[in-house]
Design an enzyme around this catalytic site. Structure first.
Site, mmCIF file in Angstrom:
data_model
loop_
_atom_site.group_PDB
_atom_site.id
_atom_site.type_symbol
_atom_site.label_atom_id
_atom_site.label_comp_id
_atom_site.label_asym_id
_atom_site.label_seq_id
_atom_site.Cartn_x
_atom_site.Cartn_y
_atom_site.Cartn_z
ATOM 1 C CD GLU A 1 -2.577 1.634 0.768
ATOM 2 O OE1 GLU A 1 -3.551 1.204 -0.516
ATOM 3 O OE2 GLU A 1 -2.923 3.222 -0.274
ATOM 4 N N GLY B 1 -22.998 2.641 -0.389
ATOM 5 C CA GLY B 1 -23.980 1.836 0.299
ATOM 6 C C GLY B 1 -23.485 0.524 -0.760
ATOM 7 N NE ARG C 1 -16.108 6.021 -0.220
ATOM 8 C CZ ARG C 1 -15.999 5.868 -1.215
ATOM 9 N NH1 ARG C 1 -15.341 4.683 -1.875
ATOM 10 N NH2 ARG C 1 -17.042 5.869 -2.359
ATOM 11 N NE ARG D 1 -18.041 11.148 -1.848
ATOM 12 C CZ ARG D 1 -17.865 10.272 -2.361
ATOM 13 N NH1 ARG D 1 -15.807 10.080 -2.653
ATOM 14 N NH2 ARG D 1 -17.968 9.487 -1.774
ATOM 15 C CG ASP E 1 -12.665 1.672 -8.988
ATOM 16 O OD1 ASP E 1 -13.679 1.194 -8.418
ATOM 17 O OD2 ASP E 1 -12.652 2.969 -8.054
ATOM 18 C CB ALA F 1 -18.754 -0.375 -3.445
HETATM 19 C C1 FAD Z 1 -18.716 9.768 -5.223
HETATM 20 C C2 FAD Z 1 -18.524 8.502 -4.797
HETATM 21 C C3 FAD Z 1 -19.194 7.379 -3.936
HETATM 22 C C4 FAD Z 1 -19.274 6.175 -4.649
HETATM 23 N N1 FAD Z 1 -20.589 5.641 -4.121
HETATM 24 C C5 FAD Z 1 -20.172 4.207 -4.207
HETATM 25 C C6 FAD Z 1 -21.767 3.785 -3.635
HETATM 26 O O1 FAD Z 1 -22.592 4.018 -3.139
HETATM 27 N N2 FAD Z 1 -21.442 2.559 -3.883
HETATM 28 C C7 FAD Z 1 -20.830 1.531 -4.674
HETATM 29 O O2 FAD Z 1 -20.685 0.378 -5.147
HETATM 30 N N3 FAD Z 1 -19.406 2.173 -4.944
HETATM 31 C C8 FAD Z 1 -19.625 3.453 -5.043
HETATM 32 N N4 FAD Z 1 -18.301 3.959 -5.290
HETATM 33 C C9 FAD Z 1 -16.903 3.516 -6.298
HETATM 34 C C10 FAD Z 1 -16.176 2.971 -4.881
HETATM 35 O O3 FAD Z 1 -15.547 4.114 -4.521
HETATM 36 C C11 FAD Z 1 -14.918 2.895 -5.623
HETATM 37 O O4 FAD Z 1 -15.260 1.452 -6.917
HETATM 38 C C12 FAD Z 1 -14.234 1.086 -5.043
HETATM 39 O O5 FAD Z 1 -13.925 2.150 -4.032
HETATM 40 C C13 FAD Z 1 -12.779 1.411 -5.333
HETATM 41 O O6 FAD Z 1 -11.875 0.394 -4.437
HETATM 42 P P1 FAD Z 1 -10.959 0.148 -4.671
HETATM 43 O O7 FAD Z 1 -10.175 -1.085 -4.021
HETATM 44 O O8 FAD Z 1 -10.910 -1.096 -6.211
HETATM 45 O O9 FAD Z 1 -9.786 1.198 -5.517
HETATM 46 P P2 FAD Z 1 -9.135 2.288 -4.143
HETATM 47 O O10 FAD Z 1 -10.333 3.279 -2.721
HETATM 48 O O11 FAD Z 1 -8.976 3.235 -4.990
HETATM 49 O O12 FAD Z 1 -8.239 1.839 -3.625
HETATM 50 C C14 FAD Z 1 -6.759 1.881 -3.995
HETATM 51 C C15 FAD Z 1 -5.904 1.542 -3.297
HETATM 52 O O13 FAD Z 1 -4.363 1.773 -3.769
HETATM 53 C C16 FAD Z 1 -3.297 1.820 -3.349
HETATM 54 N N5 FAD Z 1 -2.523 2.633 -4.082
HETATM 55 C C17 FAD Z 1 -3.174 3.544 -5.112
HETATM 56 N N6 FAD Z 1 -1.772 3.734 -5.877
HETATM 57 C C18 FAD Z 1 -0.803 2.802 -5.069
HETATM 58 C C19 FAD Z 1 0.013 2.606 -6.177
HETATM 59 N N7 FAD Z 1 1.260 2.603 -6.746
HETATM 60 N N8 FAD Z 1 1.068 1.478 -5.067
HETATM 61 C C20 FAD Z 1 0.518 1.728 -3.678
HETATM 62 N N9 FAD Z 1 -0.550 1.365 -3.764
HETATM 63 C C21 FAD Z 1 -1.220 2.456 -4.268
HETATM 64 C C22 FAD Z 1 -4.292 3.505 -2.528
HETATM 65 O O14 FAD Z 1 -3.598 4.390 -1.933
HETATM 66 C C23 FAD Z 1 -5.658 2.745 -2.483
HETATM 67 O O15 FAD Z 1 -5.396 2.260 -0.858
HETATM 68 C C24 FAD Z 1 -18.506 5.883 -5.202
HETATM 69 C C25 FAD Z 1 -16.856 6.386 -6.188
HETATM 70 C C26 FAD Z 1 -17.062 7.800 -5.762
HETATM 71 C C27 FAD Z 1 -15.757 8.522 -6.220
#
Ligand code: FAD
Length: 431
Positions: free
Chosen positions: A39, A52, A132, A211, A324, A337
């Site tokens: 991380e 949600g 979150r 937000r 993502d 998510a």
């Molecule tokens: C306004 C908004 C509202 C949302 N509401 C919803 C909802 O109601 N329901 C829903 O299902 N989804 C929702 N989403 C989508 C959801 O937030 C994301 O799909 C989800 O959080 C993605 O999770 P992730 O772990 O894939 O990525 P992220 O949460 O982006 O996590 C990526 C991680 O990787 C780390 N990282 C990044 N680059 C590097 C690197 N080079 N080396 C090492 N570590 C790194 C970061 O620090 C982070 O900890 C919403 C999104 C937004 C923007």
């Protein structure tokens, strides 16, 4: 093909410790797959806001591990209204009203600005909103200590003799693993390596969001006892406002969306002022304005999404994209998510079935074949949903057509049986 109890002759690097990285780690741990989470931040953490999950996604959490569902239930408000509700939809923009304040006529009844026009029903079962950071804490609790290394920002991945992946970090250190699972979010470095800079680049969706959160007690003071405790959507021209309770009904979560053609600031999350927020909603109802006026320390989030990826994996060196990093979406169907959770279930189970490094590519291929079409469809339909809620879709402000689309568009997401995806993927893995 092996079983989950058989020792694995491969070990994995998970890059990123967000919802995807941690959920995947739990899923892989179940199958005794050796792994390390890298991380970039100094600790696990999320920007404070709500997210949600609908019933199908909570069920998928349980399929991965009942402990994820238990953790979710501990920190969600677990709205189990009867009938199950996603949002009450109301018009919040005074420009849609006639001289007497009416916006629509339905079943012989005139509906005024702010009245519920219709309700989008969801599906029965535990579901709801979480803060979150609280949900991430619950995921961390399930994992053994020492599984993650912090301040490890991935900058590159190269191939070692023998086919392993060598991870290069910004601090100059390296680590060697059989394969890398990229869970590094929308700006993923792993995505750039797999797809190239151009295809990997996120695209501004034309929307930005404010937000913020308000203590529930405060929200009840100015909105009454009922509305703040159930999800509400206020629609208007080029914008919409969502409110829903999170954190066991203690926090009132507010997300307001607006439209603009481009985003030029290199930062995607910037501090804003209440005055700027209110200026965007100058033509909206007093109620919407008072919700906005009560948000403390609001942030603006520029909403980007990905263009469709032609693949979610590569074999030299072995990298597979998840969450993502693979398919970042706008939030307009509240499913980004949830799709991450589904990915973790399918990939985790597939990797649980193999024992050797030689089989990894086959597992990635099966995951890609099954997950990519569904996840990319979610990205595209979510973008369209943003247009619908902002009265910019083909339906425009025809509220009859709007309702028809709104009440049916989520079925393919919510009625999906993820076990069927896994069945298909297993077949491909064994083929
Ligand atoms: C306004 C908004 C509202 C949302 N509401 C919803 C909802 O109601 N329901 C829903 O299902 N989804 C929702 N989403 C989508 C959801 O937030 C994301 O799909 C989800 O959080 C993605 O999770 P992730 O772990 O894939 O990525 P992220 O949460 O982006 O996590 C990526 C991680 O990787 C780390 N990282 C990044 N680059 C590097 C690197 N080079 N080396 C090492 N570590 C790194 C970061 O620090 C982070 O900890 C919403 C999104 C937004 C923007």
């Amino acid at each position: 093909m092996g079983t989950s109890s058989q020792a694995k002759s491969f070990n994995l690097a998970i890059v990123g410790g967000g919802i995807s990285g941690l959920t995947l780690a739990i899923s892989l741990q179940k199958h005794n797959i050796p792994l390390t989470v890298y991380e970039s931040a100094a600790a696990f953490g999320e920007i404070g806001a709500g997210v949600g999950f609908q019933a199908n996604f909570v069920r998928t959490m349980e399929l991965i591990s009942p402990r994820i569902k238990e953790g979710f239930l501990r920190c969600s408000n677990n709205v189990e209204t009867e009938p199950p509700k996603w949002f009450d939809v109301r018009i919040g923009d005074t420009r849609k009203a006639d001289g007497e304040g009416f916006v629509h006529e339905k079943d012989g009844r005139k509906l005024a600005l702010g009245d519920p026009i219709f309700t989008i029903l969801s599906r029965p079962g535990p579901r709801g909103g979480v803060h979150r950071a609280h949900f991430l804490d619950e995921l961390v609790k399930i994992l053994p200590p020492g599984i993650a290394q912090f301040k490890k920002k991935l900058v590159d991945v190269t191939e070692a003799a023998g086919g392993d992946a060598v991870l290069h970090f910004a601090d100059g250190t390296t680590a060697q693993h059989t394969a890398v699972i990229g869970c590094d979010g929308i700006k993923a470095r792993t995505r750039e390596i797999v797809l190239g800079m151009e295809e990997a680049r996120p695209k501004f969706s034309g929307k930005y969001a404010y937000r913020g959160i308000i203590p529930m007690q405060k929200a009840v003071e100015f909105l009454g006892d009922v509305e703040p405790r159930t999800p509400q959507m206020y629609c208007g021209y080029k914008g919409h406002v969502l409110t829903f309770p999170i954190a066991n009904d203690t926090i009132f979560n507010v997300v307001t969306f607006s439209s603009r053609d481009e985003w030029t600031d290199p930062e995607w999350v910037v501090k804003t002022s209440r005055e700027d927020m209110l200026a965007d909603y100058a033509d909206w109802t007093y109620k919407v304005k008072s919700i906005i006026a009560n948000v403390k320390n609001p942030d603006i989030w520029a909403i980007f999404n990905h263009v469709p990826a032609r693949t979610f994996y590569q074999s030299k060196p072995r990298i597979c994209l998840l969450g993502d990093a693979a398919h970042a979406s706008t939030p307009h169907q509240g499913s980004g998510a949830g799709m991450c959770i589904e990915d973790c279930y399918v990939l985790g189970e597939l990797l649980g079935e193999i024992t050797s490094a030689d089989e990894l590519e086959k597992a990635f291929r099966a995951y890609d074949a099954v997950r990519r079409p569904r996840a990319l469809k979610q990205v595209e339909t979510s973008r369209e949903a943003g247009m619908l809620w902002d009265l910019e879709g083909p339906e425009g402000d025809d509220l009859k057509a709007f309702e028809k689309n709104a009440v049916s568009r989520m079925s393919w997401i919510w009625d999906h049986r993820i076990e069927d995806d896994l069945k298909r993927a297993r077949k491909l893995l064994r083929a």
